[in-house]
Design a protein around this motif. Sequence first.
Motif, PDB file in Angstrom:
ATOM      1  N   LEU A 144       7.461   8.570  -5.955  1.00 25.15           N
ATOM      2  CA  LEU A 144       6.446   8.226  -6.950  1.00 25.15           C
ATOM      3  C   LEU A 144       6.321   9.311  -8.012  1.00 25.15           C
ATOM      4  O   LEU A 144       5.992   8.999  -9.164  1.00 25.15           O
ATOM      5  CB  LEU A 144       5.105   7.931  -6.290  1.00 25.15           C
ATOM      6  N   ASP A 180       6.070   8.108   0.407  1.00 27.82           N
ATOM      7  CA  ASP A 180       6.385   7.619  -0.942  1.00 27.82           C
ATOM      8  C   ASP A 180       6.236   8.687  -2.013  1.00 27.82           C
ATOM      9  O   ASP A 180       6.755   8.536  -3.126  1.00 27.82           O
ATOM     10  CB  ASP A 180       5.457   6.458  -1.340  1.00 27.82           C
ATOM     11  N   SER A 216       0.831  -1.204   0.000  1.00 27.32           N
ATOM     12  CA  SER A 216       0.000   0.000   0.000  1.00 27.32           C
ATOM     13  C   SER A 216       0.867   1.256   0.000  1.00 27.32           C
ATOM     14  O   SER A 216       1.992   1.253   0.502  1.00 27.32           O
ATOM     15  CB  SER A 216      -0.899   0.014   1.233  1.00 27.32           C
ATOM     16  N   TYR A 217       0.311   2.298  -0.534  1.00 27.72           N
ATOM     17  CA  TYR A 217       0.953   3.612  -0.555  1.00 27.72           C
ATOM     18  C   TYR A 217       1.113   4.156   0.861  1.00 27.72           C
ATOM     19  O   TYR A 217       0.261   3.963   1.722  1.00 27.72           O
ATOM     20  CB  TYR A 217       0.084   4.568  -1.386  1.00 27.72           C
ATOM     21  N   ARG A 218       2.226   4.861   1.082  1.00 32.13           N
ATOM     22  CA  ARG A 218       2.465   5.600   2.323  1.00 32.13           C
ATOM     23  C   ARG A 218       2.811   7.035   1.937  1.00 32.13           C
ATOM     24  O   ARG A 218       3.477   7.268   0.911  1.00 32.13           O
ATOM     25  CB  ARG A 218       3.616   4.973   3.109  1.00 32.13           C
ATOM     26  N   TYR A 273       3.857   2.117  -9.651  1.00 29.15           N
ATOM     27  CA  TYR A 273       2.659   2.257  -8.817  1.00 29.15           C
ATOM     28  C   TYR A 273       1.432   2.281  -9.718  1.00 29.15           C
ATOM     29  O   TYR A 273       1.512   2.610 -10.903  1.00 29.15           O
ATOM     30  CB  TYR A 273       2.727   3.490  -7.922  1.00 29.15           C
ATOM     31  N   LEU A 326      11.368   2.488  -5.059  1.00 26.77           N
ATOM     32  CA  LEU A 326      10.028   2.419  -5.639  1.00 26.77           C
ATOM     33  C   LEU A 326      10.166   2.458  -7.157  1.00 26.77           C
ATOM     34  O   LEU A 326      10.784   3.369  -7.711  1.00 26.77           O
ATOM     35  CB  LEU A 326       9.169   3.573  -5.142  1.00 26.77           C
ATOM     36  N   LEU A 376      -2.103  11.520  -4.652  1.00 22.93           N
ATOM     37  CA  LEU A 376      -1.800  10.124  -4.332  1.00 22.93           C
ATOM     38  C   LEU A 376      -2.651   9.612  -3.185  1.00 22.93           C
ATOM     39  O   LEU A 376      -3.107   8.458  -3.211  1.00 22.93           O
ATOM     40  CB  LEU A 376      -0.314   9.968  -4.020  1.00 22.93           C
ATOM     41  N   GLU A 377      -2.908  10.440  -2.178  1.00 23.63           N
ATOM     42  CA  GLU A 377      -3.765  10.011  -1.078  1.00 23.63           C
ATOM     43  C   GLU A 377      -5.174   9.723  -1.573  1.00 23.63           C
ATOM     44  O   GLU A 377      -5.840   8.817  -1.068  1.00 23.63           O
ATOM     45  CB  GLU A 377      -3.761  11.046   0.038  1.00 23.63           C
ATOM     46  N   ASP A 397      -3.223   2.423  -9.238  1.00 25.76           N
ATOM     47  CA  ASP A 397      -4.390   2.411  -8.365  1.00 25.76           C
ATOM     48  C   ASP A 397      -5.515   1.616  -9.012  1.00 25.76           C
ATOM     49  O   ASP A 397      -5.492   1.355 -10.215  1.00 25.76           O
ATOM     50  CB  ASP A 397      -4.865   3.835  -8.088  1.00 25.76           C
ATOM     51  N   ARG A 440      -1.265   1.108  -5.144  1.00 27.24           N
ATOM     52  CA  ARG A 440      -0.377   0.026  -4.753  1.00 27.24           C
ATOM     53  C   ARG A 440       0.988   0.398  -5.307  1.00 27.24           C
ATOM     54  O   ARG A 440       1.108   0.919  -6.419  1.00 27.24           O
ATOM     55  CB  ARG A 440      -0.863  -1.307  -5.333  1.00 27.24           C
ATOM     56  N   VAL A 441       2.025   0.139  -4.540  1.00 32.18           N
ATOM     57  CA  VAL A 441       3.383   0.554  -4.865  1.00 32.18           C
ATOM     58  C   VAL A 441       4.253  -0.686  -5.032  1.00 32.18           C
ATOM     59  O   VAL A 441       4.158  -1.617  -4.233  1.00 32.18           O
ATOM     60  CB  VAL A 441       3.936   1.448  -3.726  1.00 32.18           C
TER      61      VAL A 441
END
Length: 162
Positions: free
Chosen positions: A17, A13, A8-10, A72, A69, A55-56, A74, A61-62
Motif C-alpha cells: 500500500l 498489506d 478489509s486491510y490486513r 485503497y 494491491l 494504516l491500522e 478509508d 478498504r483494499v
Amino acid sequence: MSYLHIRSYRPEDAPQLHHVYYTSIHQSCQNDYTPVQLDSWAPKAFDPVCWGKILEGLMPRVVECKGQLVAYADLQKNGLISHFFVHGDWQGKGIGKRLLRHLEDRAFEKNLPEVSSFISISAQPFFLAHGFTFDHTLSTEVRGQWIENALLRKRILPPSPL
C-alpha cells in the motif's frame, strides 16, 4: 471488472500500500506539484512501523486484482475519506470509480449524510465528476513544503443499482 476484489486491510498489506500511495502521488500529481512537493508528500523511503500504524488507524478498504494491491481508501466514522489512492499504473481503468461507489455504499449503510475529503489539485476533476462539490481550498504543510488541496463534499443517497 469482476476480477477486482475489495476487502478489509490486513497488516501484511502495508508495504504494497505504500507503493500504491507513492505511485499514485508521483505519477498523477506531477503536473500540479513540484518534485520537491511530491517527495515531501510521498517520500520513497518510509518507516514501515510508522506506516503500518497509520494504516491500522485508517483501517482502509483494499482493492486487489489477481493478487496485486492496486488501490485503497478509508471511510472514517464522521464520513471523512482520509486516504484514497489508486496505483499510478492502474488509474483510468475504473478502479477509483468502483472503490468510491463502495465507500458511498458503506456510508449509506452507516446512515452518514455525507462524505468529505481533502483532495489534491490533480484528483479534484475525478471527484467533481462523481458528484462531489467544492467547499474551500487550503494549504497543508508537509515536511516543510506547502501542498494545496481542497475540501470536497458529497451528499449520500441510496446506492444505485449495478
